[in-house]
Design a protein around this motif. Structure first.
Motif, mmCIF file in Angstrom:
data_model
loop_
_atom_site.group_PDB
_atom_site.id
_atom_site.type_symbol
_atom_site.label_atom_id
_atom_site.label_comp_id
_atom_site.label_asym_id
_atom_site.label_seq_id
_atom_site.Cartn_x
_atom_site.Cartn_y
_atom_site.Cartn_z
ATOM 1 N N GLN A 144 29.285 9.777 11.329
ATOM 2 C CA GLN A 144 30.203 10.582 12.304
ATOM 3 C C GLN A 144 29.921 12.149 12.493
ATOM 4 N N ALA A 145 29.198 12.613 11.634
ATOM 5 C CA ALA A 145 29.178 14.100 11.686
ATOM 6 C C ALA A 145 28.038 14.300 12.629
ATOM 7 N N ILE A 146 28.090 14.003 13.918
ATOM 8 C CA ILE A 146 27.040 14.129 15.095
ATOM 9 C C ILE A 146 27.503 15.207 15.786
ATOM 10 N N GLY A 147 28.719 15.569 16.239
ATOM 11 C CA GLY A 147 29.197 16.922 16.860
ATOM 12 C C GLY A 147 29.311 17.991 15.814
ATOM 13 N N GLY A 148 30.034 17.713 14.825
ATOM 14 C CA GLY A 148 30.420 18.601 13.846
ATOM 15 C C GLY A 148 31.397 18.225 12.757
ATOM 16 N N VAL A 149 31.846 19.316 11.995
ATOM 17 C CA VAL A 149 32.825 18.948 11.008
ATOM 18 C C VAL A 149 33.875 19.785 10.893
ATOM 19 N N VAL A 150 35.231 19.627 10.839
ATOM 20 C CA VAL A 150 36.088 20.477 10.834
ATOM 21 C C VAL A 150 37.076 20.393 9.445
ATOM 22 N N ASN A 151 37.084 21.367 8.833
ATOM 23 C CA ASN A 151 37.595 21.122 7.304
ATOM 24 C C ASN A 151 38.843 21.969 7.228
ATOM 25 N N LEU A 152 40.045 21.397 6.819
ATOM 26 C CA LEU A 152 41.172 22.118 6.759
ATOM 27 C C LEU A 152 41.129 22.219 5.039
ATOM 28 N N ILE A 153 41.759 23.720 4.875
ATOM 29 C CA ILE A 153 41.570 24.174 3.367
ATOM 30 C C ILE A 153 42.908 24.559 3.108
ATOM 31 N N THR A 154 43.835 23.573 2.301
ATOM 32 C CA THR A 154 45.264 24.097 2.331
ATOM 33 C C THR A 154 45.391 25.389 1.017
ATOM 34 N N ARG A 155 46.481 25.871 1.053
ATOM 35 C CA ARG A 155 46.702 26.997 0.319
ATOM 36 C C ARG A 155 46.403 26.621 -1.298
ATOM 37 N N VAL A 156 45.589 27.658 -1.762
ATOM 38 C CA VAL A 156 45.058 27.403 -3.169
ATOM 39 C C VAL A 156 46.104 28.042 -4.194
ATOM 40 N N PRO A 157 46.231 27.595 -5.249
ATOM 41 C CA PRO A 157 47.141 28.125 -6.362
ATOM 42 C C PRO A 157 46.828 29.499 -6.533
ATOM 43 N N THR A 158 48.089 30.346 -6.774
ATOM 44 C CA THR A 158 48.056 31.838 -7.156
ATOM 45 C C THR A 158 48.381 32.030 -8.453
ATOM 46 N N GLU A 159 47.690 33.144 -8.905
ATOM 47 C CA GLU A 159 48.177 33.444 -10.303
ATOM 48 C C GLU A 159 49.441 33.752 -10.778
ATOM 49 N N ASP A 160 50.155 34.446 -9.905
ATOM 50 C CA ASP A 160 51.575 34.802 -10.060
ATOM 51 C C ASP A 160 52.443 33.929 -9.212
ATOM 52 N N LEU A 161 53.791 33.713 -9.530
ATOM 53 C CA LEU A 161 54.864 32.979 -8.517
ATOM 54 C C LEU A 161 54.528 33.571 -7.234
ATOM 55 N N GLU A 162 54.378 32.659 -6.441
ATOM 56 C CA GLU A 162 54.526 32.869 -4.843
ATOM 57 C C GLU A 162 55.262 31.791 -4.034
ATOM 58 N N LEU A 163 56.253 32.450 -3.144
ATOM 59 C CA LEU A 163 57.396 31.541 -2.437
ATOM 60 C C LEU A 163 57.193 31.830 -1.222
#
Length: 622
Positions: A144-163
């Motif tokens: 299926q990768a004929i036209g191209g690729v769309v990759n969504l990367i969700t938020r990565v863990p942080t070292e300190d607490l983040e809300l």
């Protein structure tokens, strides 16, 4: 158009690079989708666009598809308002020839007729980065990768607490609430988020054609990531993604069987799971990953006026086992290689066909070698072989070059790649299936230049691309057949300017000539459906101490809604405004106006699109 593009590329190549090497190196971003591993953008021969977190937050756009249509080479078609079937076309390829990923896991639906992915339920909630790789990418990403690729990367863990919490309200009674949390405690790093969107929507059947009742949309989504570090060399990676939605539809009711207001609706659930273990050997020179990924998409359609009410029941599942390795062979050579086993299954039943269950397996091997023989030159070459349980084997190669004489101030790029798309399970075994179908095949190349001026205050890119597709599957008579040929070629021009501190202006223009090349066919030489030739986007944002403001203008030329080119879709221009005002260090008010001038347009015949809408909200971050 070809003359203009050639002249621009020549002019950019002749322009002296005034950017200092240090400034260029700082602007060089890390790309992961193009090579399935970290690589500097100046060392990648493919055409890649990155939408980072700052851009996603600044634009305030909810729908991933609406954000993608501001990217060069990308257009969309939506059958109505929010939640309606949404197709993404890259460089004029079929929407089923676009691979969608979330955190590197394929999302494409085996139960869909073409096996493609519906972007309707993909929101920007808790997405940290979107990478769009244009051109055939089957060596690394498979079918299926004929036209191209769309990759969504969700938020990565942080070292300190983040809300973080975000809420907004606007026209069409639109309510949107999202939240995320992230922390690292001991060897465990965690990140999770959730969101809810509800809107009364618009009439799917365009009001200008007689639509009267609004069609609403509800969506809940959540994601989670966990990385457990067992030692300096070993870690466990867990990921999950879930959506549940309901969207009201308009259908084709008797006696006319023409599109009109109905009480139909659709429910969909998507579930993505990933579990992997990462291990480093030989002092980190050999990185290994063993993983299993699973996707499940349940899709049910209902018509309260019919009996029974459920008119379609679809379930598509993918189970993939994979190994991937990265080897640092020397300071100037690296290799990426892997093996995959994928099991596809689907189950469908409808008012017109009995229950069907089908499956197929694909076993794959791939390898990519990247070398840097001289300073500034990066060359890559790779090959992939897939063995499909239905049609047999398929081998695809790729090669690319990237050269920079000044550490990223100027980058020359060129790539050649082949792609393929395996027939979907429905095309092989459905009501109108053909078990003798062969895979669609594509050969594509592109070449371009990127230039930074004035210490990076001006950036310009120009790219020419060309792709030919053979064995394209089309429905003819009573079944699917490998009869269609298609060609797409064109240019992508990009410009980014920072004239004063705090002000950034970005613009792009895409010319895409996509046409049918089926010799002897009735549509030979005609434009492919829903592929506008011209698309342009300009965004400007200004940040100052008291807030920020910006706008985006998107212009899309006319296209045709059918292969015969007898039904025309008019071009359209959308203008969006946005602003944000910080109240305290962690609280910010924001607002936007979408479709400022109330443009009336369609991306699919007789399907309406939203008018002008004002939305306001608040963001909190700790």
């Amino acid at each position: 158009m070809r003359t203009f593009t050639t002249t621009l590329i020549a002019a950019l190549a002749a322009f002296p690079a005034t950017a200092h090497a240090e400034e260029a190196a700082e602007a060089d971003s890390i790309i992961v989708t193009a090579t399935r591993g970290e690589a500097l953008s100046s060392e990648i021969g493919q055409s890649v666009t990155v939408l980072d977190l700052a851009t996603i937050v600044r634009r305030q756009t909810i729908s991933v598809a609406d954000l993608l249509r501001t990217v060069p080479g990308v257009t969309i078609a939506r059958n109505g308002g929010p939640g309606s079937v949404t197709s993404v076309f890259i460089r004029g390829a079929e929407s089923d020839q676009t691979v969608a990923l979330i955190d590197g896991v394929k999302l494409n639906d085996p139960a869909a007729p073409g096996g493609g992915f519906n972007f309707a339920d993909l929101l920007t909630d808790n997405v940290e980065r979107i990478e769009i790789v244009r051109g055939a990418q089957s060596v690394l990403w498979g079918s299926q990768a004929i036209g191209g690729v769309v990759n969504l990367i969700t938020r990565v863990p942080t070292e300190d607490l983040e809300l973080g919490v975000r809420g907004e309200y606007g026209r069409y009674d639109q309510r949107h609430l999202t939240g995320h949390a992230s922390i690292t405690t001991g060897p465990v790093a965690l990140s999770a988020g959730a969101g809810y969107l509800a809107t009364d929507g618009i009439s799917v059947f365009d009001r200008r054609q007689g639509g009267t009742e609004p069609d609403g949309y509800r969506l809940f989504g959540a994601h989670a990531k966990a990385v457990v570090t067992l030692s300096d060399a070993v870690s466990i990676d867990l990921r999950g993604f879930y959506t549940k939605s309901k969207v009201d539809l308009d259908g084709f009711a008797p006696p006319t069987f023409a599109l009109g207001d109905t009480r139909e609706y659709s429910r969909q659930r998507q579930l993505v799971g990933y579990a992997g273990i990462n291990g480093a050997l030989f002092g980190g020179r050999l990185q290994n990953r063993l993983a299993v990924a699973w996707t499940r998409i349940d899709r049910d359609n209902y018509d309260p006026a019919a009996g029974p009410a459920k008119t379609f029941d679809g379930l598509g599942r993918n189970l993939r086992y994979e190994y991937q390795g990265h080897a640092d062979l020397a300071g100037w050579a690296k290799a990426t290689f892997g093996a995959e086993h994928e099991e596809q299954r689907y189950r469908t039943a409808s008012s017109f066909s009995p229950l069907q269950r089908r499956k197929a397996n694909i076993d794959s091997l791939y390898g990519l070698l990247t070398v840097k023989p001289v300073i500034g030159l990066t060359a890559s070459g790779g090959i992939r072989h897939d063995d499909h349980s239905g049609f047999g084997g398929q081998t695809t190669p790729t090669a690319s070059l990237a050269y920079t004489p000044n550490e990223g101030g100027t980058v020359l790029r060129a790539s050649y790649s082949e792609g393929f798309k395996a027939p979907s399970l429905y095309q092989l075994y459905g009501d109108f299936g053909n078990a003798n179908l062969q895979p669609e095949e594509a050969k594509s190349w592109d070449a371009g230049i990127e230039q930074r001026f004035l210490d990076g205050l001006i950036e310009a890119r120009a790219t020419w691309f060309h792709r030919r597709v053979t064995n394209q599957i089309d429905f003819r008579g009573i079944t699917y057949r490998n009869i269609t040929r298609a060609r797409a070629q064109g240019a992508e021009l990009e410009l980014a300017v920072k004239p004063v501190q705090g002000l950034e202006i970005r613009g792009n223009y895409s010319y895409t000539d996509a046409e049918n090349r089926e010799r002897g066919g009735a549509n030979f030489g005609k434009r492919l459906a829903r592929r506008p030739k011209d698309a342009a986007s300009v965004s400007a944002d200004y940040d100052w101490l008291e807030g920020s403001a910006g706008f985006t203008v998107t212009r899309v030329s006319g296209s045709f809604d059918n292969a015969a080119n007898t039904v025309r879709l008019q071009g359209y221009t959308l203008v969006d405004l946005r602003a944000a005002w910080p109240i305290t260090g962690g609280i910010e008010l924001f607002g936007r106006i979408e479709n400022l001038f109330k443009e009336r347009y369609q991306t699919a015949r007789n399907y309406g699109q939203p008018g002008r809408a004002a939305i306001g909200g608040v963001r909190f971050r700790y």
